[in-house]
Design a protein around this motif. Structure first.
Motif, PDB file in Angstrom:
ATOM      1  N   PHE A   1      44.261  33.635  17.199  1.00 23.04           N
ATOM      2  CA  PHE A   1      44.638  32.668  18.233  1.00 23.04           C
ATOM      3  C   PHE A   1      45.517  33.321  19.301  1.00 23.04           C
ATOM      4  O   PHE A   1      45.330  33.104  20.504  1.00 23.04           O
ATOM      5  N   ALA A   2      46.504  34.141  18.853  1.00 22.56           N
ATOM      6  CA  ALA A   2      47.378  34.822  19.809  1.00 22.56           C
ATOM      7  C   ALA A   2      46.584  35.776  20.692  1.00 22.56           C
ATOM      8  O   ALA A   2      46.825  35.863  21.908  1.00 22.56           O
ATOM      9  N   TYR A   3      45.623  36.494  20.094  1.00 26.86           N
ATOM     10  CA  TYR A   3      44.788  37.412  20.873  1.00 26.86           C
ATOM     11  C   TYR A   3      44.006  36.661  21.945  1.00 26.86           C
ATOM     12  O   TYR A   3      43.946  37.095  23.106  1.00 26.86           O
ATOM     13  N   LEU A   4      43.430  35.522  21.562  1.00 26.72           N
ATOM     14  CA  LEU A   4      42.646  34.743  22.528  1.00 26.72           C
ATOM     15  C   LEU A   4      43.540  34.193  23.638  1.00 26.72           C
ATOM     16  O   LEU A   4      43.160  34.204  24.811  1.00 26.72           O
ATOM     17  N   VAL A   5      44.745  33.724  23.276  1.00 26.57           N
ATOM     18  CA  VAL A   5      45.665  33.195  24.285  1.00 26.57           C
ATOM     19  C   VAL A   5      46.106  34.290  25.243  1.00 26.57           C
ATOM     20  O   VAL A   5      46.121  34.102  26.467  1.00 26.57           O
ATOM     21  N   ILE A   6      46.452  35.453  24.697  1.00 26.98           N
ATOM     22  CA  ILE A   6      46.916  36.565  25.538  1.00 26.98           C
ATOM     23  C   ILE A   6      45.789  37.058  26.435  1.00 26.98           C
ATOM     24  O   ILE A   6      45.998  37.320  27.633  1.00 26.98           O
ATOM     25  N   ARG A   7      44.588  37.168  25.855  1.00 25.15           N
ATOM     26  CA  ARG A   7      43.455  37.638  26.676  1.00 25.15           C
ATOM     27  C   ARG A   7      43.141  36.642  27.781  1.00 25.15           C
ATOM     28  O   ARG A   7      42.873  37.036  28.929  1.00 25.15           O
ATOM     29  N   GLU A   8      43.181  35.357  27.455  1.00 25.91           N
ATOM     30  CA  GLU A   8      42.896  34.331  28.460  1.00 25.91           C
ATOM     31  C   GLU A   8      43.938  34.360  29.572  1.00 25.91           C
ATOM     32  O   GLU A   8      43.607  34.219  30.758  1.00 25.91           O
ATOM     33  N   ASP A   9      45.208  34.545  29.200  1.00 29.20           N
ATOM     34  CA  ASP A   9      46.259  34.592  30.215  1.00 29.20           C
ATOM     35  C   ASP A   9      46.083  35.794  31.121  1.00 29.20           C
ATOM     36  O   ASP A   9      46.241  35.691  32.343  1.00 29.20           O
ATOM     37  N   ARG A  10      45.743  36.956  30.550  1.00 28.80           N
ATOM     38  CA  ARG A  10      45.518  38.147  31.373  1.00 28.80           C
ATOM     39  C   ARG A  10      44.329  37.944  32.300  1.00 28.80           C
ATOM     40  O   ARG A  10      44.377  38.295  33.490  1.00 28.80           O
ATOM     41  N   GLN A  11      43.243  37.373  31.765  1.00 34.16           N
ATOM     42  CA  GLN A  11      42.058  37.163  32.584  1.00 34.16           C
ATOM     43  C   GLN A  11      42.340  36.188  33.724  1.00 34.16           C
ATOM     44  O   GLN A  11      41.873  36.394  34.856  1.00 34.16           O
ATOM     45  N   GLN A  12      43.119  35.154  33.436  1.00 38.44           N
ATOM     46  CA  GLN A  12      43.444  34.208  34.500  1.00 38.44           C
ATOM     47  C   GLN A  12      44.281  34.872  35.592  1.00 38.44           C
ATOM     48  O   GLN A  12      44.072  34.620  36.791  1.00 38.44           O
ATOM     49  N   GLY A  13      45.234  35.722  35.188  1.00 42.29           N
ATOM     50  CA  GLY A  13      46.026  36.439  36.181  1.00 42.29           C
ATOM     51  C   GLY A  13      45.180  37.364  37.026  1.00 42.29           C
ATOM     52  O   GLY A  13      45.333  37.422  38.262  1.00 42.29           O
ATOM     53  N   GLU A  14      44.259  38.091  36.373  1.00 44.20           N
ATOM     54  CA  GLU A  14      43.377  39.006  37.114  1.00 44.20           C
ATOM     55  C   GLU A  14      42.439  38.236  38.030  1.00 44.20           C
ATOM     56  O   GLU A  14      42.205  38.639  39.180  1.00 44.20           O
ATOM     57  N   GLN A  15      41.910  37.116  37.524  1.00 44.11           N
ATOM     58  CA  GLN A  15      40.987  36.331  38.342  1.00 44.11           C
ATOM     59  C   GLN A  15      41.689  35.758  39.576  1.00 44.11           C
ATOM     60  O   GLN A  15      41.098  35.706  40.660  1.00 44.11           O
ATOM     61  N   ALA A  16      42.946  35.338  39.393  1.00 42.25           N
ATOM     62  CA  ALA A  16      43.677  34.809  40.543  1.00 42.25           C
ATOM     63  C   ALA A  16      43.905  35.897  41.583  1.00 42.25           C
ATOM     64  O   ALA A  16      43.741  35.667  42.797  1.00 42.25           O
ATOM     65  N   MET A  17      44.297  37.109  41.153  1.00 38.61           N
ATOM     66  CA  MET A  17      44.499  38.209  42.105  1.00 38.61           C
ATOM     67  C   MET A  17      43.185  38.633  42.742  1.00 38.61           C
ATOM     68  O   MET A  17      43.126  38.865  43.968  1.00 38.61           O
ATOM     69  N   ASP A  18      42.117  38.713  41.933  1.00 36.14           N
ATOM     70  CA  ASP A  18      40.817  39.138  42.477  1.00 36.14           C
ATOM     71  C   ASP A  18      40.292  38.133  43.500  1.00 36.14           C
ATOM     72  O   ASP A  18      39.693  38.513  44.514  1.00 36.14           O
ATOM     73  N   ALA A  19      40.516  36.828  43.221  1.00 37.92           N
ATOM     74  CA  ALA A  19      40.052  35.811  44.169  1.00 37.92           C
ATOM     75  C   ALA A  19      40.771  35.961  45.511  1.00 37.92           C
ATOM     76  O   ALA A  19      40.153  35.857  46.583  1.00 37.92           O
ATOM     77  N   GLU A  20      42.072  36.212  45.467  1.00 44.53           N
ATOM     78  CA  GLU A  20      42.828  36.406  46.704  1.00 44.53           C
ATOM     79  C   GLU A  20      42.372  37.657  47.448  1.00 44.53           C
ATOM     80  O   GLU A  20      42.215  37.649  48.674  1.00 44.53           O
TER      81      GLU A  20
END
Length: 417
Positions: free
Chosen positions: A31-50
């Motif tokens: 669960f922690a791995y999935l949460v951490i991976r999701e948080d990293r992906q969301q951060g990267e997606q937000a930067m990539d979108a900008e």
């Protein structure tokens, strides 16, 4: 090395706790791995979108007439904002030069890095999103998109970059929070596993305790009768002429041992749930009268007074309890050198057994009803069974001393109306 049953149960409990903790740890880690991976992906997606949005705007403002024209970028608000914008031009001889860089310096990349990323985007004909290190060693998020003109010829590339340290710091804080929460949850799971395994094993622990108590009862209560019976047998072997005197004593000892064993096994069966109370309406006065009639006085005197009294109880257990009360009074309810006198009275669902012995110390009255304790040195198991019978029926057993001397036991049972 020999392992006792108690040690085996403790070891099993530790094993169950460990297994429960390991399984929950595996789930928490996933669960922690999935949460951490999701948080990293969301951060990267937000930067990539900008970055992609900025790159698309720049691509629309750049024109090409023999060479790249970035004049319109100097008047646009993008020139003084982040992300950092760099436009590289690709010449016919496949060399690259920097055509434009936004004035606000917020994410600077080395020239060689810019050229390498632009060439890679053109060669792969794709948008490249990646982490890179800036000239100052800071972590940057970079997006590279090739510029092409009609005819599919690539004439340059747009590189947009943003400082990723704030996003990474926020991600690191969330990782620490997830780690701390996961550690607390794992500790809670270990504690819960220890508690649940203990509860799951409680029937086995209780059964083991009952078994050990039963064995202790049997060993303690049979020790004296067995020793006495052996002494009688050895005396009889050495003195054949005394058989007529010794055999009746041996028979009485054997009967006593049988009664002890029967009482212990009866209590063990009820405690283990193998046998249940057979409640039925019974006339208490008639039952007690039958027990008194079947009890050999052995030189003592037993008086009985009754009034009709009906109760709801197991007749076998009540008979055993009454017999134990009378037997205890006959054994201990006498003054030294005097004849035992026992008074039995039945009225209002209550059985009262009074003797003329030395009485019971008030401080030890409660202990007299416990296993292995009595005023006369016997095991006291008979009185313990009486109290257990009373409790099993929802009744009470009280003990106190009479004003004129002697002990009084009162057994009260629920009404059978």
């Amino acid at each position: 090395m020999t392992t006792t049953s108690a040690e085996g149960l403790r070891r099993l409990r530790r094993l169950l706790t460990l297994l429960f903790t390991v399984l929950n740890a595996a789930g928490l880690i996933l669960f922690a791995y999935l949460v951490i991976r999701e948080d990293r992906q969301q951060g990267e997606q937000a930067m990539d979108a900008e970055l992609r949005q900025t790159g698309a705007v720049v691509a629309r403002l750049v024109t090409y007439e023999g060479r790249l024209d970035t004049g319109m970028l100097g008047t646009d608000q993008l020139n003084n904002a982040c992300p950092q914008i760099t436009v590289l031009e690709r010449h016919p001889d496949s060399t690259w030069t920097t055509n434009y860089t936004s004035e606000r310096l917020c994410a600077k990349l080395a020239e060689t890095m810019l050229t390498s990323l632009a060439r890679q985007s053109v060669d792969t004909r794709s948008v490249i999103n990646s982490y890179q290190r800036g000239t100052g060693g800071e972590l940057l998020r970079v997006s590279v998109d090739a510029l092409k003109i009609p005819g599919e010829r690539h004439v340059g590339a747009v590189v947009t970059a943003i400082d990723a340290r704030e996003v990474e710091d926020r991600h690191d804080r969330r990782v620490l929070i997830v780690f701390a929460v996961g550690t607390l949850l794992l500790g809670a799971c270990a504690l819960a596993g220890h508690i649940f395994s203990g509860r799951a094993m409680r029937p086995a622990v209780d059964a083991l305790a009952q078994q050990e108590a039963l064995l202790g009862d049997i060993a303690h209560d049979l020790r004296k009768p067995v020793a006495a019976l052996r002494a009688l047998a050895e005396t009889a072997l050495r003195n054949p002429d005394q058989h007529a005197e010794l055999l009746p004593r041996a028979v009485r000892l054997s009967a006593r041992m049988g009664g002890i064993i029967e009482g212990l096994l009866m209590r063990a069966r009820f405690a283990a749930g193998v046998q249940e109370l057979a409640r039925q309406p019974i006339w208490l006065d008639q039952l007690v009268a039958g027990v008194v009639e079947d009890t050999p006085p052995e030189g003592a005197r037993i008086t009985l007074t009754t009034t009709p009294s009906k109760v709801s109880a197991d007749p076998v257990l009540v008979q055993r309890a009454v017999a134990n009360l009378i037997g205890n009074a006959l054994q201990h309810g006498r003054q030294p050198g005097a004849t035992a006198v026992v008074h039995v009275h039945v009225t209002d669902n209550r059985i009262t057994v009074a003797d003329q012995g030395p009485g019971i110390d008030a401080e030890r009255a409660e202990l007299a009803l416990d296993r292995f304790t009595s005023g006369g040195g016997s095991s006291g198991l008979g009185l313990a069974i009486v109290r257990w019978v009373a409790q099993a029926h929802g009744g009470t057993l009280r003990v106190y001393n009479a004003e004129q001397g002697g002990a009084i036991f009162e057994l009260e049972l629920p009404s059978g109306d």
